[in-house]
Design an enzyme around this catalytic site. Structure first.
Site, PDB file in Angstrom:
ATOM      1  N   HIS A 145      18.240  38.276  95.520  1.00  0.00           N
ATOM      2  CA  HIS A 145      17.010  38.448  94.788  1.00  0.00           C
ATOM      3  C   HIS A 145      16.720  39.848  94.158  1.00  0.00           C
ATOM      4  O   HIS A 145      16.694  40.737  95.178  1.00  0.00           O
ATOM      5  CB  HIS A 145      15.849  38.274  95.521  1.00  0.00           C
ATOM      6  CG  HIS A 145      15.759  36.621  96.038  1.00  0.00           C
ATOM      7  ND1 HIS A 145      15.395  35.718  95.447  1.00  0.00           N
ATOM      8  CD2 HIS A 145      16.080  36.071  97.272  1.00  0.00           C
ATOM      9  CE1 HIS A 145      15.553  34.465  96.076  1.00  0.00           C
ATOM     10  NE2 HIS A 145      15.871  34.629  97.077  1.00  0.00           N
ATOM     11  N   THR A 173      19.834  52.666  97.777  1.00  0.00           N
ATOM     12  CA  THR A 173      20.283  54.236  97.809  1.00  0.00           C
ATOM     13  C   THR A 173      19.702  54.811  98.942  1.00  0.00           C
ATOM     14  O   THR A 173      18.683  54.571  99.430  1.00  0.00           O
ATOM     15  CB  THR A 173      19.509  54.364  96.741  1.00  0.00           C
ATOM     16  OG1 THR A 173      20.038  53.983  95.339  1.00  0.00           O
ATOM     17  CG2 THR A 173      19.839  56.225  96.346  1.00  0.00           C
ATOM     18  N   LEU A 347      36.068  63.663  72.560  1.00  0.00           N
ATOM     19  CA  LEU A 347      37.200  64.438  73.361  1.00  0.00           C
ATOM     20  C   LEU A 347      38.440  63.589  73.521  1.00  0.00           C
ATOM     21  O   LEU A 347      39.276  64.109  74.067  1.00  0.00           O
ATOM     22  CB  LEU A 347      36.481  64.538  74.927  1.00  0.00           C
ATOM     23  CG  LEU A 347      35.552  65.609  75.237  1.00  0.00           C
ATOM     24  CD1 LEU A 347      34.152  65.487  74.627  1.00  0.00           C
ATOM     25  CD2 LEU A 347      35.498  65.793  76.654  1.00  0.00           C
ATOM     26  N   GLY A 348      38.736  62.700  72.813  1.00  0.00           N
ATOM     27  CA  GLY A 348      39.896  61.984  72.638  1.00  0.00           C
ATOM     28  C   GLY A 348      40.362  61.588  73.972  1.00  0.00           C
ATOM     29  O   GLY A 348      39.521  61.153  74.904  1.00  0.00           O
ATOM     30  N   GLU A 372      15.973  49.767  88.901  1.00  0.00           N
ATOM     31  CA  GLU A 372      14.514  50.229  88.334  1.00  0.00           C
ATOM     32  C   GLU A 372      14.277  49.299  87.072  1.00  0.00           C
ATOM     33  O   GLU A 372      13.443  49.604  86.189  1.00  0.00           O
ATOM     34  CB  GLU A 372      14.407  51.560  88.036  1.00  0.00           C
ATOM     35  CG  GLU A 372      14.906  52.511  88.941  1.00  0.00           C
ATOM     36  CD  GLU A 372      14.063  52.779  90.099  1.00  0.00           C
ATOM     37  OE1 GLU A 372      13.026  52.250  90.421  1.00  0.00           O
ATOM     38  OE2 GLU A 372      14.595  53.463  91.209  1.00  0.00           O
TER      39      GLU A 372
HETATM   40  C1  LIG Z   1      23.757  52.019  92.441  1.00  0.00           C
HETATM   41  C2  LIG Z   1      22.426  51.325  92.669  1.00  0.00           C
HETATM   42  C3  LIG Z   1      21.378  51.707  93.502  1.00  0.00           C
HETATM   43  C4  LIG Z   1      20.313  50.873  93.849  1.00  0.00           C
HETATM   44  N1  LIG Z   1      19.248  51.219  94.601  1.00  0.00           N
HETATM   45  C5  LIG Z   1      18.197  50.542  94.895  1.00  0.00           C
HETATM   46  C6  LIG Z   1      17.349  50.872  96.024  1.00  0.00           C
HETATM   47  O1  LIG Z   1      17.352  52.132  96.387  1.00  0.00           O
HETATM   48  N2  LIG Z   1      16.308  49.807  96.396  1.00  0.00           N
HETATM   49  C7  LIG Z   1      16.275  48.604  95.771  1.00  0.00           C
HETATM   50  O2  LIG Z   1      15.392  47.905  96.320  1.00  0.00           O
HETATM   51  N3  LIG Z   1      17.286  48.222  94.858  1.00  0.00           N
HETATM   52  C8  LIG Z   1      18.282  49.101  94.642  1.00  0.00           C
HETATM   53  N4  LIG Z   1      19.238  48.672  93.570  1.00  0.00           N
HETATM   54  C9  LIG Z   1      19.073  47.206  92.991  1.00  0.00           C
HETATM   55  C10 LIG Z   1      18.741  47.260  91.420  1.00  0.00           C
HETATM   56  O3  LIG Z   1      17.312  47.402  91.443  1.00  0.00           O
HETATM   57  C11 LIG Z   1      19.093  45.745  91.197  1.00  0.00           C
HETATM   58  O4  LIG Z   1      20.495  45.690  91.007  1.00  0.00           O
HETATM   59  C12 LIG Z   1      18.367  45.189  89.961  1.00  0.00           C
HETATM   60  O5  LIG Z   1      17.084  45.015  90.160  1.00  0.00           O
HETATM   61  C13 LIG Z   1      18.831  43.968  89.237  1.00  0.00           C
HETATM   62  O6  LIG Z   1      19.029  43.031  90.196  1.00  0.00           O
HETATM   63  P1  LIG Z   1      20.375  42.161  90.396  1.00  0.00           P
HETATM   64  O7  LIG Z   1      21.557  43.154  90.416  1.00  0.00           O
HETATM   65  O8  LIG Z   1      20.232  41.276  91.752  1.00  0.00           O
HETATM   66  O9  LIG Z   1      20.671  41.348  89.218  1.00  0.00           O
HETATM   67  P2  LIG Z   1      19.987  39.821  88.635  1.00  0.00           P
HETATM   68  O10 LIG Z   1      18.528  40.036  88.849  1.00  0.00           O
HETATM   69  O11 LIG Z   1      20.702  38.614  89.176  1.00  0.00           O
HETATM   70  O12 LIG Z   1      20.228  39.883  87.293  1.00  0.00           O
HETATM   71  C14 LIG Z   1      21.602  39.563  86.659  1.00  0.00           C
HETATM   72  C15 LIG Z   1      21.240  39.494  85.199  1.00  0.00           C
HETATM   73  O13 LIG Z   1      20.515  38.452  84.604  1.00  0.00           O
HETATM   74  C16 LIG Z   1      19.643  39.131  83.782  1.00  0.00           C
HETATM   75  N5  LIG Z   1      18.317  38.328  84.026  1.00  0.00           N
HETATM   76  C17 LIG Z   1      17.527  38.200  85.337  1.00  0.00           C
HETATM   77  N6  LIG Z   1      16.474  37.635  85.137  1.00  0.00           N
HETATM   78  C18 LIG Z   1      16.316  37.264  83.703  1.00  0.00           C
HETATM   79  C19 LIG Z   1      15.429  36.804  82.827  1.00  0.00           C
HETATM   80  N7  LIG Z   1      14.155  36.244  83.252  1.00  0.00           N
HETATM   81  N8  LIG Z   1      15.650  36.673  81.494  1.00  0.00           N
HETATM   82  C20 LIG Z   1      16.658  37.214  80.967  1.00  0.00           C
HETATM   83  N9  LIG Z   1      17.607  37.882  81.765  1.00  0.00           N
HETATM   84  C21 LIG Z   1      17.363  37.994  83.118  1.00  0.00           C
HETATM   85  C22 LIG Z   1      19.394  40.730  84.374  1.00  0.00           C
HETATM   86  O14 LIG Z   1      18.652  41.401  83.300  1.00  0.00           O
HETATM   87  C23 LIG Z   1      20.885  40.719  84.652  1.00  0.00           C
HETATM   88  O15 LIG Z   1      21.505  41.340  83.315  1.00  0.00           O
HETATM   89  C24 LIG Z   1      20.255  49.517  93.307  1.00  0.00           C
HETATM   90  C25 LIG Z   1      21.247  48.927  92.298  1.00  0.00           C
HETATM   91  C26 LIG Z   1      22.373  49.599  92.021  1.00  0.00           C
HETATM   92  C27 LIG Z   1      23.548  49.367  91.184  1.00  0.00           C
END
Ligand SMILES: Cc1cc2nc3c(=O)[nH]c(=O)nc-3n(C[C@H](O)[C@H](O)[C@H](O)COP(=O)(O)OP(=O)(O)OC[C@H]3O[C@@H](n4cnc5c(N)ncnc54)[C@H](O)[C@@H]3O)c2cc1C
Length: 394
Positions: A145, A173, A347-348, A372
């Site tokens: 989720h 994070t 920067l090539g 976010e």
């Molecule tokens: C380095 C890093 C640090 C992070 N730090 C934190 C943190 O400190 N705390 C925390 O709670 N989370 C953190 N996150 C998590 C981040 O907030 C989530 O990765 C983000 O909310 C997306 O969730 P997901 O990766 O599960 O992608 P998903 O929700 O599974 O989405 C996958 C793709 O489907 C698309 N998608 C989903 N629903 C729809 C829709 N209805 N319509 C169209 N497109 C859709 C999305 O835009 C995306 O392109 C971090 C992530 C990273 C990479």
């Protein structure tokens, strides 16, 4: 009439005129801290996939007033939203990982406790977090989720006067170095936030390795295995997803500024390189095609900074809507990525080397685009605001 000011390649729109002396002082202090403490080491940290000395860095950021910067009381700086934004820009010009450390600490973990916590929770945690003595993390995302946290499985059940938390959070994070975690969990009363000391029995935070983005940032899983907490561990002032979503809104405001820091670093790198690097008997900056790239990069960079200022002023006036933050995050992260990519071409071959900051920023921004709220989520927020139709579910 006084003569026109000279053109300044580092500030072509004269945005500096919008700042007051205190704003400039904040900006310059953070910039020189980052130049001294981050820039000399960041390529090595990034290559090794580590942020050594994170506790020391956190304490130094605390003494700069950068942690929980716009919050008031409890040892926080009480800075303006614009000043906080300027700090985010300077930190991310060094590396998105450093800005992430500060955003998660201040805008997610501290903000949640400040806004929704009890007086006891504020007194217990905020002064130590503002000083960087305790690092905080914010656990919302789960393995299954992400964009749709309403489906979260982490559960908090009542047991006598206690709460017992069970579940898993992902991509958190600061997780493995945190002394306190703000964890969002499903309860019989809806989603609630919990302030979890990370030494509570049953809590663990294994670090996530093998990342190719935000390598100089600690990212972890949170495992909650029957973590027993006293009744007063819950954040009393909020229930429902409104709680975590308002924290995220605050953090993504910092990203609107931060992304332009990464972009500025790439632009400066490209401009400096193009003026030095000679091909066909002249600096590559003298070719029209390179100048078109530099001009387009400068236009998007300074438009993005201007947008960040505009949103900052609205936040300071108490008039910033979440849709406007989505507007800023969507535009500025997307344009920052484009600027980094274009800088890479200027920067090539050197563009792919860690000797230059460009590829590091470009890969970092892949995470910034996703966390976010993904770019698609912000398009949907704006789409709904523009049309009145909710397209989140199809
Ligand atoms: C380095 C890093 C640090 C992070 N730090 C934190 C943190 O400190 N705390 C925390 O709670 N989370 C953190 N996150 C998590 C981040 O907030 C989530 O990765 C983000 O909310 C997306 O969730 P997901 O990766 O599960 O992608 P998903 O929700 O599974 O989405 C996958 C793709 O489907 C698309 N998608 C989903 N629903 C729809 C829709 N209805 N319509 C169209 N497109 C859709 C999305 O835009 C995306 O392109 C971090 C992530 C990273 C990479």
């Amino acid at each position: 009439m006084s003569p026109l000011p000279a053109f300044d390649a580092s500030d072509p729109l004269g945005i500096d005129d919008l700042l007051g002396d205190e704003d400039r002082a904040v900006r310059d202090t953070v910039r020189s801290w980052a130049a001294d403490r981050v820039l000399p080491h960041i390529a090595e940290w990034y290559e090794n996939g580590e942020l050594p000395g994170i506790r020391e860095l956190a304490r130094e950021l605390g003494s700069l007033g950068a942690l929980g910067m716009p919050l008031t009381g409890y040892g926080c700086a009480g800075a303006s939203a614009v000043q906080y934004g300027l700090a985010c820009l300077e930190l991310e010009a060094a590396d998105s990982g450093i800005r992430s450390l500060v955003s998660v600490q201040g805008s997610l973990a501290m903000y949640a406790i400040h806004r929704f916590g009890s007086e006891e929770q504020r007194q217990r945690w905020l002064p130590a977090m503002a000083a960087g003595e305790v690092i905080g993390c914010f656990g919302l995302t789960e393995p299954d989720h992400g964009s749709d946290p309403a489906g979260m499985r982490t559960r908090a059940r009542r047991d006598g006067g206690d709460w017992v938390l069970t579940g898993r959070k992902m991509w958190i994070t600061n997780g493995s170095v945190a002394g306190v975690a703000v964890v969002w969990a499903r309860t019989d009363e809806g989603v609630r936030g919990f302030v979890v000391p990370t030494d509570a029995p049953g809590f663990s935070a294994p670090e996530i390795k093998h990342k190719w983005s935000l390598r100089a940032s600690v990212t972890s899983e949170l495992v909650l295995d029957e973590v027993r907490l006293p009744a007063d561990a819950v954040l009393p002032e909020v229930s429902g997803l409104r709680g975590p979503l308002s924290c995220l809104n605050h953090a993504r405001y910092g990203i609107v500024w931060g992304a332009m820091g990464a972009a500025r670093s790439c632009f400066e790198s490209a401009l400096g390189y193009a003026k030095e690097r000679e091909q066909f008997g002249r600096p590559v900056a003298g070719f029209q095609l390179t100048q078109a790239k530099l001009a387009d990069m400068a236009v998007e960079l300074h438009k993005g900074i201007l947008l960040a200022h505009h949103l900052g002023r609205r936040m300071d006036a108490g008039r910033l809507r979440p849709e406007q933050v989505s507007f800023g995050k969507l535009n500025n992260v997307r344009e920052a990525m484009e600027i980094c990519r274009t800088a890479r071409t200027v920067l090539g071959a050197n563009g792919i080397s860690l000797e230059y900051p460009v590829m590091r920023h470009a890969t970092n921004l892949e995470s910034v685009l996703t966390y976010e709220g993904t770019v698609e989520m912000h398009q949907l927020v704006l789409g709904k605001a523009l049309t009145g139709l909710d397209a989140f579910r199809g």
